[in-house]
Design a protein around this motif. Sequence first.
Motif, PDB file in Angstrom:
ATOM      1  N   VAL A  90      -3.478  70.197  18.069  1.00 51.86           N
ATOM      2  CA  VAL A  90      -4.363  70.374  19.221  1.00 51.86           C
ATOM      3  C   VAL A  90      -3.934  69.496  20.400  1.00 51.86           C
ATOM      4  N   SER A  92      -1.152  67.740  20.962  1.00 49.46           N
ATOM      5  CA  SER A  92       0.209  68.057  21.406  1.00 49.46           C
ATOM      6  C   SER A  92       0.323  69.475  21.955  1.00 49.46           C
ATOM      7  N   TRP A  93      -0.645  70.344  21.631  1.00 48.03           N
ATOM      8  CA  TRP A  93      -0.629  71.686  22.202  1.00 48.03           C
ATOM      9  C   TRP A  93      -0.939  71.638  23.700  1.00 48.03           C
ATOM     10  N   PRO A  96       2.447  67.919  25.187  1.00 43.32           N
ATOM     11  CA  PRO A  96       3.479  67.847  24.150  1.00 43.32           C
ATOM     12  C   PRO A  96       4.200  66.506  24.062  1.00 43.32           C
ATOM     13  N   PRO A 235       3.734  75.753  20.307  1.00 41.59           N
ATOM     14  CA  PRO A 235       2.279  75.834  20.489  1.00 41.59           C
ATOM     15  C   PRO A 235       1.848  75.566  21.932  1.00 41.59           C
ATOM     16  N   PHE A 236       2.510  74.619  22.587  1.00 38.23           N
ATOM     17  CA  PHE A 236       2.186  74.305  23.979  1.00 38.23           C
ATOM     18  C   PHE A 236       2.447  75.522  24.879  1.00 38.23           C
ATOM     19  N   VAL A 239      -0.208  78.270  24.100  1.00 39.83           N
ATOM     20  CA  VAL A 239      -1.522  77.959  24.683  1.00 39.83           C
ATOM     21  C   VAL A 239      -1.496  78.151  26.188  1.00 39.83           C
TER      22      VAL A 239
END
Length: 279
Positions: A90, A92-93, A96, A235-236, A239
């Motif tokens: 979460v 780091s999403w 980062p 993931p970043f 998102v």
Amino acid sequence: MGSINMAPCVCTCICRSFLLLVTLLLLLPQTMQYIAALKLSNFLKTFKKCYSIGSKSSVGRIQHEFWPLGEIDPKNSKFPCCIVWTPLPVVSWLAPFIGQVGICMEDGTILDFSGSNFVNVNDFAFGSVARYLQLDREQCCFPPNLAGHMCKHGYKHAENGTAITWDDALQSSMRHFEHKSYNLFTCNCYSFVAYCLNRLCYRGSMQWNMIKVAALILFKGHWVDVLSVLRSFLPFVAVMCLGVVVVGWPFLVAMFSFALLLIGWYILANYCLNNVLES
């Protein structure tokens, strides 16, 4: 007449030569003593110089004789004398550059401060290592006593706590943080690594903090493999794209604002509000 006039001259020359020879014989013992003393003095100077150089090099060898480290083995999570990093769920999403950081012992065992009064041993929180940076033990200060400091912070280093080996420094730091409350903003895993580096007086500095540790691993760290890069940034990106599709461009503004606020807080806390941080 010529032979008669030359006789006194010859006698005079012989007498002078005889007197000169006698004088040299009389001065010879003193001359030999002076030469011997001069040679002895030069010899002693040379001996002292060589001895001092030898002593310094011997001390240097003693100070820098370390057990050989094993190979870095990501499959078995062994990173001898390394700082290691992995992304956080979460957090780091959204940012980062933030992740969980730890420091490793000489045998590669990972230590990381992951909760109040708790230091993880050989069980890196939040997944396997994504980035690592091996540190040079020869840039640390391991004083056997107060007079044996290799750094310029002798008394301050002794007051804050020293160590005689790499593992000794990490174990002492671990005992210290087993009585600390975890806080993401004031006392976290970066604080633990910074405390270890200050106890080691790494690179001759005792000013390590969260910002410096983060910069060290982010700018000089090595990726374990391509999968680690994807695990850190995918993931970043997902998102960010989803937020733009659903919310629009204001979502990007909110994300970057969140990242800037985090960076601003850590800079302010580490350089302006040191009394707020628990170290």
